[in-house]
Design a protein around this motif. Structure first.
Motif, mmCIF file in Angstrom:
data_model
loop_
_atom_site.group_PDB
_atom_site.id
_atom_site.type_symbol
_atom_site.label_atom_id
_atom_site.label_comp_id
_atom_site.label_asym_id
_atom_site.label_seq_id
_atom_site.Cartn_x
_atom_site.Cartn_y
_atom_site.Cartn_z
ATOM 1 N N ASN A 1 0.849 -1.183 0.000
ATOM 2 C CA ASN A 1 0.000 0.000 0.000
ATOM 3 C C ASN A 1 0.890 1.240 0.000
ATOM 4 O O ASN A 1 1.646 1.465 0.947
ATOM 5 N N ILE A 2 0.817 2.019 -1.075
ATOM 6 C CA ILE A 2 1.626 3.236 -1.160
ATOM 7 C C ILE A 2 0.701 4.433 -1.016
ATOM 8 O O ILE A 2 0.143 4.956 -1.981
ATOM 9 N N GLY A 3 0.512 4.855 0.228
ATOM 10 C CA GLY A 3 -0.167 6.109 0.525
ATOM 11 C C GLY A 3 0.888 7.137 0.846
ATOM 12 O O GLY A 3 1.965 7.141 0.254
ATOM 13 N N VAL B 1 -0.167 -3.811 -5.747
ATOM 14 C CA VAL B 1 0.051 -2.453 -5.250
ATOM 15 C C VAL B 1 -1.288 -1.719 -5.181
ATOM 16 O O VAL B 1 -2.105 -1.793 -6.106
ATOM 17 N N CYS B 2 -1.510 -1.026 -4.062
ATOM 18 C CA CYS B 2 -2.711 -0.210 -3.904
ATOM 19 C C CYS B 2 -2.309 1.145 -3.343
ATOM 20 O O CYS B 2 -1.134 1.410 -3.093
ATOM 21 N N GLY B 3 -3.306 2.012 -3.131
ATOM 22 C CA GLY B 3 -3.015 3.366 -2.708
ATOM 23 C C GLY B 3 -2.714 4.248 -3.908
ATOM 24 O O GLY B 3 -2.596 3.775 -5.055
ATOM 25 N N GLY B 4 -2.555 5.533 -3.657
ATOM 26 C CA GLY B 4 -2.309 6.472 -4.744
ATOM 27 C C GLY B 4 -1.056 6.174 -5.537
ATOM 28 O O GLY B 4 -0.972 6.496 -6.725
ATOM 29 N N GLY B 5 -0.068 5.555 -4.896
ATOM 30 C CA GLY B 5 1.165 5.225 -5.599
ATOM 31 C C GLY B 5 0.978 4.282 -6.761
ATOM 32 O O GLY B 5 1.783 4.268 -7.707
ATOM 33 N N ALA B 6 -0.088 3.489 -6.724
ATOM 34 C CA ALA B 6 -0.358 2.561 -7.825
ATOM 35 C C ALA B 6 -0.710 3.293 -9.105
ATOM 36 O O ALA B 6 -0.657 2.706 -10.200
ATOM 37 N N ASN C 1 0.891 6.050 -10.023
ATOM 38 C CA ASN C 1 2.112 6.728 -10.460
ATOM 39 C C ASN C 1 2.853 5.780 -11.402
ATOM 40 O O ASN C 1 3.548 4.859 -10.980
ATOM 41 N N THR C 2 2.671 5.993 -12.698
ATOM 42 C CA THR C 2 3.217 5.074 -13.712
ATOM 43 C C THR C 2 4.722 4.922 -13.590
ATOM 44 O O THR C 2 5.264 3.810 -13.661
ATOM 45 N N HIS C 3 5.423 6.032 -13.397
ATOM 46 C CA HIS C 3 6.882 5.979 -13.291
ATOM 47 C C HIS C 3 7.310 5.180 -12.061
ATOM 48 O O HIS C 3 8.225 4.350 -12.139
ATOM 49 N N LEU C 4 6.649 5.396 -10.939
ATOM 50 C CA LEU C 4 6.968 4.660 -9.719
ATOM 51 C C LEU C 4 6.728 3.167 -9.923
ATOM 52 O O LEU C 4 7.558 2.339 -9.504
ATOM 53 N N MET C 5 5.620 2.806 -10.542
ATOM 54 C CA MET C 5 5.333 1.389 -10.791
ATOM 55 C C MET C 5 6.385 0.773 -11.717
ATOM 56 O O MET C 5 6.792 -0.383 -11.528
ATOM 57 N N GLN C 6 6.833 1.535 -12.695
ATOM 58 C CA GLN C 6 7.883 1.027 -13.593
ATOM 59 C C GLN C 6 9.188 0.810 -12.846
ATOM 60 O O GLN C 6 9.890 -0.182 -13.084
ATOM 61 N N ARG C 7 9.511 1.698 -11.930
ATOM 62 C CA ARG C 7 10.734 1.543 -11.159
ATOM 63 C C ARG C 7 10.643 0.339 -10.214
ATOM 64 O O ARG C 7 11.610 -0.395 -10.030
ATOM 65 N N LEU C 8 9.472 0.134 -9.613
ATOM 66 C CA LEU C 8 9.283 -1.047 -8.770
ATOM 67 C C LEU C 8 9.499 -2.324 -9.576
ATOM 68 O O LEU C 8 10.179 -3.252 -9.125
ATOM 69 N N ALA C 9 8.896 -2.381 -10.757
ATOM 70 C CA ALA C 9 9.033 -3.576 -11.597
ATOM 71 C C ALA C 9 10.493 -3.798 -11.999
ATOM 72 O O ALA C 9 10.974 -4.933 -12.024
ATOM 73 N N PRO D 1 -10.068 -1.836 -6.872
ATOM 74 C CA PRO D 1 -9.222 -0.742 -7.357
ATOM 75 C C PRO D 1 -8.356 -0.149 -6.249
ATOM 76 O O PRO D 1 -8.765 -0.122 -5.078
ATOM 77 N N PRO D 2 -7.187 0.341 -6.601
ATOM 78 C CA PRO D 2 -6.211 0.754 -5.581
ATOM 79 C C PRO D 2 -6.675 1.864 -4.648
ATOM 80 O O PRO D 2 -6.275 1.896 -3.486
ATOM 81 N N LEU D 3 -7.533 2.775 -5.109
ATOM 82 C CA LEU D 3 -7.986 3.861 -4.250
ATOM 83 C C LEU D 3 -9.137 3.454 -3.344
ATOM 84 O O LEU D 3 -9.599 4.265 -2.522
#
Length: 379
Positions: free
Chosen positions: A177-179, A305-310, A312-320, A337-339
């Motif tokens: 959860n990325i809040g 992944v859930c929360g607003g961070g899900a 964030n396309t760039h953040l998700m790409q970096r996680l992957a 849904p994440p929110l």
């Protein structure tokens, strides 16, 4: 004649409300628990700049007339809550007397579960009596303090819900959860659950973005993607002792705040371009989350992944990229849904409270055992 609580538990409909560390506003869901967890409606309401600034100020020690200001802020917060509740009821064509309860988390302004003298506390601004009065629905609030009283961290509380929603027999699953702060749930093949706050989520990124662009968040991570992480700054932030601590552990703006960032910038990136700082903050969130997964994720092959961070396309790409052995995706792929996840978790916790069932997991928070969480304010 049944009392209000006995009447309430006859309904499978609950509302969950969440305003988190990101300080961006309120998310609410109307949930039907008659067949699993079915979200019927989702609604949200943003904070105006004045309320957001006041909540942020109250999260910092000091200041004049804090008790008065906190009470006024709590009342303003609850009026936002009531607005979301009315949106949910209207969209779902549901009457207040058809809803068993509202799970209202409140706004965390202090979270210090372990102080040096062995005591601790967690404090969420809320006015649950006012919310019950405004909405005509039973309210369950103060969902963290009993766990803290039992020696626990009082956070994170969502792993128990993650287990109920996403756990699978014989398979290990990870839920991130990325809040404002990020927390990781490790759902074991044997039904065991480990969970903890891994470090910053969106809070530092959002604050920096607002300061330098006037926008409340970096939409899709586009601004961060146009910059370059600063190696020395990133290394210094990743050396934060909290990240190396063993669970159970929890954190918040009490540690990861603007002054914490300013000190690191002064030491390691005093002349850095703002876009490169944003890139570094995004990488810091991705790297600290990935490190937690690598350290505690075991043989899991899926990260939800859930929360607003899900979003964030760039953040998700970096996680992957940092977790090449895992399938990294959104909880939407598993029906939620994440929110909507965190608000649904507090509806679930409200239901647990009314049914007299524990809401915490000692394996997550470190409490002395299971406890019924929440205080009840009848309609």
């Amino acid at each position: 004649m049944p009392n209000a609580i006995e009447q309430a538990v006859q309904s499978p409909l609950y509302i969950g409300l969440m305003s988190g560390t990101s300080l961006d506003g309120v998310d609410g869901v109307l949930v039907d628990f008659s067949r699993g967890t079915q979200v019927l409606q989702h609604a949200s309401c943003g904070f105006d700049a004045g309320l957001r600034a006041e909540l942020l100020a109250l999260n910092t020690a000091g200041g004049q007339d804090e008790l008065h200001r906190a009470a006024l802020a709590a009342n303003a917060l609850v009026r936002h809550y009531a607005q979301v509740v009315q949106q949910l009821l209207s969209a779902g064509r549901v009457r207040p007397d058809q809803v068993a309860a509202i799970g209202a988390h409140g706004q965390t302004v202090r979270h210090r579960p372990q102080l040096f003298d062995g005591t601790g506390y967690t404090l969420q601004l809320n006015a649950p009596a006012l919310l019950a009065e405004l909405c005509g629905i039973t309210v369950v609030a103060d969902l963290r303090s009993r766990d803290v009283a039992a020696g626990g961290q009082g956070a994170p509380l969502v792993p128990a819900f993650h287990q109920s929603q996403f756990g699978q027999d014989g398979r290990s699953t990870l839920v991130l959860n990325i809040g404002g702060i990020a927390n990781l749930s490790v759902l074991g093949t044997d039904g065991s659950v480990l969970g903890f706050d891994s470090g910053p989520g969106n809070a530092l990124m959002d604050g920096w973005c607002l300061q330098h662009t006037g926008r409340p968040y970096d939409d899709g991570g586009q601004w961060a993607a146009s910059g370059r992480p600063i190696p020395g700054l990133l290394a210094a932030m990743l050396a934060e002792p909290y990240l190396a601590q063993q669970p159970p552990k929890s954190t918040g703006r009490d540690l990861f705040h603007a002054d914490w960032l300013a000190l690191h910038l002064q030491r390691h990136a005093a002349q850095a371009a703002p876009v490169d700082v944003q890139a570094t903050l995004t990488e810091f969130t991705a790297a600290s989350c990935a490190a937690a997964v690598q350290r505690f994720g075991g043989d899991s092959d899926e990260l939800l992944v859930c929360g607003g961070g899900a979003l964030n396309t760039h953040l998700m790409q970096r996680l992957a990229a940092l977790l090449p052995g895992l399938k990294v995706g959104s909880t939407a792929e598993r029906g939620l849904p994440p929110l909507e996840v965190e608000a649904a978790a507090f509806a679930w916790l409200a239901r647990r409270c009314l049914l007299g069932l524990p809401g915490n997991l000692a394996s997550v928070t470190g409490a002395r055992g299971p406890r019924i969480l929440g205080a009840i304010y009848p309609a």
